[in-house]
Design a protein around this motif. Structure first.
Motif, PDB file in Angstrom:
ATOM      1  N   ASP A  32      22.509   2.516  52.761  1.00 44.48           N
ATOM      2  CA  ASP A  32      22.652   3.934  53.086  1.00 44.48           C
ATOM      3  C   ASP A  32      21.354   4.698  52.779  1.00 44.48           C
ATOM      4  O   ASP A  32      20.857   5.441  53.628  1.00 44.48           O
ATOM      5  N   ASP A  33      20.843   4.481  51.567  1.00 43.50           N
ATOM      6  CA  ASP A  33      19.655   5.205  51.118  1.00 43.50           C
ATOM      7  C   ASP A  33      18.392   4.560  51.668  1.00 43.50           C
ATOM      8  O   ASP A  33      17.704   3.797  50.982  1.00 43.50           O
ATOM      9  N   GLY A  34      18.135   4.885  52.912  1.00 42.70           N
ATOM     10  CA  GLY A  34      16.978   4.332  53.589  1.00 42.70           C
ATOM     11  C   GLY A  34      17.357   3.801  54.957  1.00 42.70           C
ATOM     12  O   GLY A  34      17.118   4.446  55.986  1.00 42.70           O
TER      13      GLY A  34
ATOM     14  N   ALA B 126       7.603   5.195  50.697  1.00 40.45           N
ATOM     15  CA  ALA B 126       7.476   5.609  49.289  1.00 40.45           C
ATOM     16  C   ALA B 126       8.157   6.944  48.988  1.00 40.45           C
ATOM     17  O   ALA B 126       7.640   7.757  48.232  1.00 40.45           O
ATOM     18  N   GLU B 127       9.315   7.145  49.595  1.00 41.10           N
ATOM     19  CA  GLU B 127      10.095   8.347  49.260  1.00 41.10           C
ATOM     20  C   GLU B 127      10.777   8.185  47.910  1.00 41.10           C
ATOM     21  O   GLU B 127      10.927   9.134  47.148  1.00 41.10           O
ATOM     22  N   ASP B 128      11.205   6.936  47.655  1.00 42.88           N
ATOM     23  CA  ASP B 128      12.206   6.724  46.603  1.00 42.88           C
ATOM     24  C   ASP B 128      11.663   6.109  45.322  1.00 42.88           C
ATOM     25  O   ASP B 128      12.428   5.567  44.533  1.00 42.88           O
ATOM     26  N   TYR B 129      10.357   6.228  45.094  1.00 42.36           N
ATOM     27  CA  TYR B 129       9.763   5.665  43.876  1.00 42.36           C
ATOM     28  C   TYR B 129       9.602   6.755  42.815  1.00 42.36           C
ATOM     29  O   TYR B 129       8.771   6.658  41.917  1.00 42.36           O
TER      30      TYR B 129
ATOM     31  N   HIS C 178      27.537   5.736  45.403  1.00 39.10           N
ATOM     32  CA  HIS C 178      26.719   4.513  45.506  1.00 39.10           C
ATOM     33  C   HIS C 178      25.221   4.782  45.413  1.00 39.10           C
ATOM     34  O   HIS C 178      24.415   3.853  45.431  1.00 39.10           O
ATOM     35  N   TRP C 179      24.863   6.047  45.297  1.00 39.78           N
ATOM     36  CA  TRP C 179      23.442   6.438  45.263  1.00 39.78           C
ATOM     37  C   TRP C 179      22.699   5.795  44.076  1.00 39.78           C
ATOM     38  O   TRP C 179      23.127   5.949  42.935  1.00 39.78           O
ATOM     39  N   HIS C 180      21.641   5.060  44.391  1.00 35.41           N
ATOM     40  CA  HIS C 180      20.791   4.404  43.380  1.00 35.41           C
ATOM     41  C   HIS C 180      21.579   3.463  42.471  1.00 35.41           C
ATOM     42  O   HIS C 180      21.311   3.373  41.271  1.00 35.41           O
ATOM     43  N   THR C 181      22.563   2.776  43.106  1.00 34.81           N
ATOM     44  CA  THR C 181      23.324   1.763  42.382  1.00 34.81           C
ATOM     45  C   THR C 181      23.203   0.426  43.129  1.00 34.81           C
ATOM     46  O   THR C 181      22.690   0.370  44.255  1.00 34.81           O
TER      47      THR C 181
HETATM   48 ZN    ZN Z   1      17.086   7.268  46.970  1.00 34.00          ZN
END
Ligand code: ZN
Ligand code: AHN
Length: 332
Positions: free
Chosen positions: A146-148, A179-182, A297-300
């Motif tokens: 989902d996230d990406g 590199a959005e999520d680093y 579920h975000w960042h899991t």
């Molecule tokens: Zn994220």
């Protein structure tokens, strides 16, 4: 009687002249009305497959092999769909001190058109599952279905339709930000997030680039997703919010496109709005009925294909297609 005939003659003289004049004037190309285009049907099965294909590489964390392999896949797909592709490489320092080798991937449709819309999603995934309920599993990398992958999958299907049904009077740029999520969770440095969109906003892929507005997709694949009106979008791009939500609700997607307002987020659109000064909205699944800022579920470790619902992908994709083709038809 003589007077009446003369009167008729005068009327005819005047009545006929404008017609003659019109027939001899050649219309300029700009005066030609654009042909009306049908909004293509968004294929949710294809979109789902584009999401699954990304996830199959494993987590797409910058500086990894999976990241590189996925980049080649995305570039190949955009080219297959007739986009003119630009790979914008950049280096950025993460909050950890690591130098990230990033690539923003831009697929241009109708690159010479003056009037343009930019569509975006981030293609990288997070290096850590630091929101996982299990403390022992917080050092894994996010699978990012989902996230990406969801936003990118929807935009690949949009790209496919644009390739098949080209729009003459409108240009579309699909930008996959890296590199959005680093970013640093809980930190107060919002600039640790969205490194690719910060780079792009300061260094466009073409000199003097302008788009009328932009739409960012982030987490657009979840079951029972809600896309409330997020405050950064409402502040910087209120007209875009209004027209997209109105269109979505008119298409029967009010359950997804909620009229509720939620707090603003640091996401790619924040930097596109503040640095590039292109009004960009964020279509993002956020809870409207709990204290949580993000969905469960975000960042899991649970951000996997099991959480992806084709109907959510379709609602978002069909709305995006409707925006583009209605805009081209002068109906938005
Ligand atoms: Zn994220
Ligand atoms: C912050 O947590 C500050 N921004 C999150 C934006 C984001 C991450 N979207 C998806 N992953």
């Amino acid at each position: 009687m003589k007077n009446a005939l003369f009167f008729l003659f005068v009327i005819c003289l005047f009545a006929c002249q404008p017609d003659n004049k019109q027939a001899t004037t050649t219309p300029t190309p700009t005066a030609k009305p654009a042909k009306q285009m049908k909004v293509p049907k968004f294929d949710k099965e294809a979109a789902y497959d584009f999401v699954a294909a990304q996830v199959a590489f494993g987590p797409r964390v910058p500086n990894t092999e999976a990241h590189k392999a996925c980049k080649d896949y995305l570039v190949g797909k955009l080219k297959e769909f007739n986009a003119v592709v630009i790979e914008q490489d950049f280096k950025a320092q993460a909050y950890t001190g690591t130098t990230l080798n990033g690539t923003n991937i831009i697929g241009q449709f109708n690159p010479t058109a003056k009037r343009r819309i930019v569509l975006a999603a981030h293609w990288d995934t997070r290096h850590i599952t630091d929101n996982d309920p299990d403390e022992a599993r917080r050092n894994e990398a996010v699978m990012g279905a989902d996230d990406g992958a969801s936003g990118v999958g929807v935009l690949l299907e949009v790209a496919k339709q644009l390739g098949q049904f080209p729009i003459e009077n409108l240009g579309v740029d699909i930008v996959f930000f890296d590199a959005e999520d680093y970013g640093e969770s809980g930190g107060d440095d919002r600039e640790s997030w969205a490194l690719g969109s910060q780079h792009w906003s300061k260094n466009f892929h073409v000199n003097g680039y302008r788009a009328e507005y932009g739409i960012l997709l982030d987490m657009v694949g979840g079951k029972n997703a809600r896309f409330p009106i997020e405050a950064v979008s409402a502040t910087y791009a209120p007209d875009v919010v209004r027209k997209v939500w109105k269109l979505a609700q008119g298409m029967g997607f009010s359950d997804y496109f909620s009229a509720q307002n939620v707090e603003g987020l640091t996401d790619d659109h924040y930097f596109v709005n503040t640095i590039a000064k292109i009004p960009m909205i964020d279509i993002i699944n956020l809870p409207t009925d709990t204290e949580q800022t993000f969905v469960k579920h975000w960042h899991t470790t649970n951000d996997t294909m099991e959480n992806i619902d084709k109907r959510t992908l379709r609602a978002v994709g069909q709305v995006v297609l409707a925006v583009l083709y209605n805009e081209a038809n002068g109906k938005l």
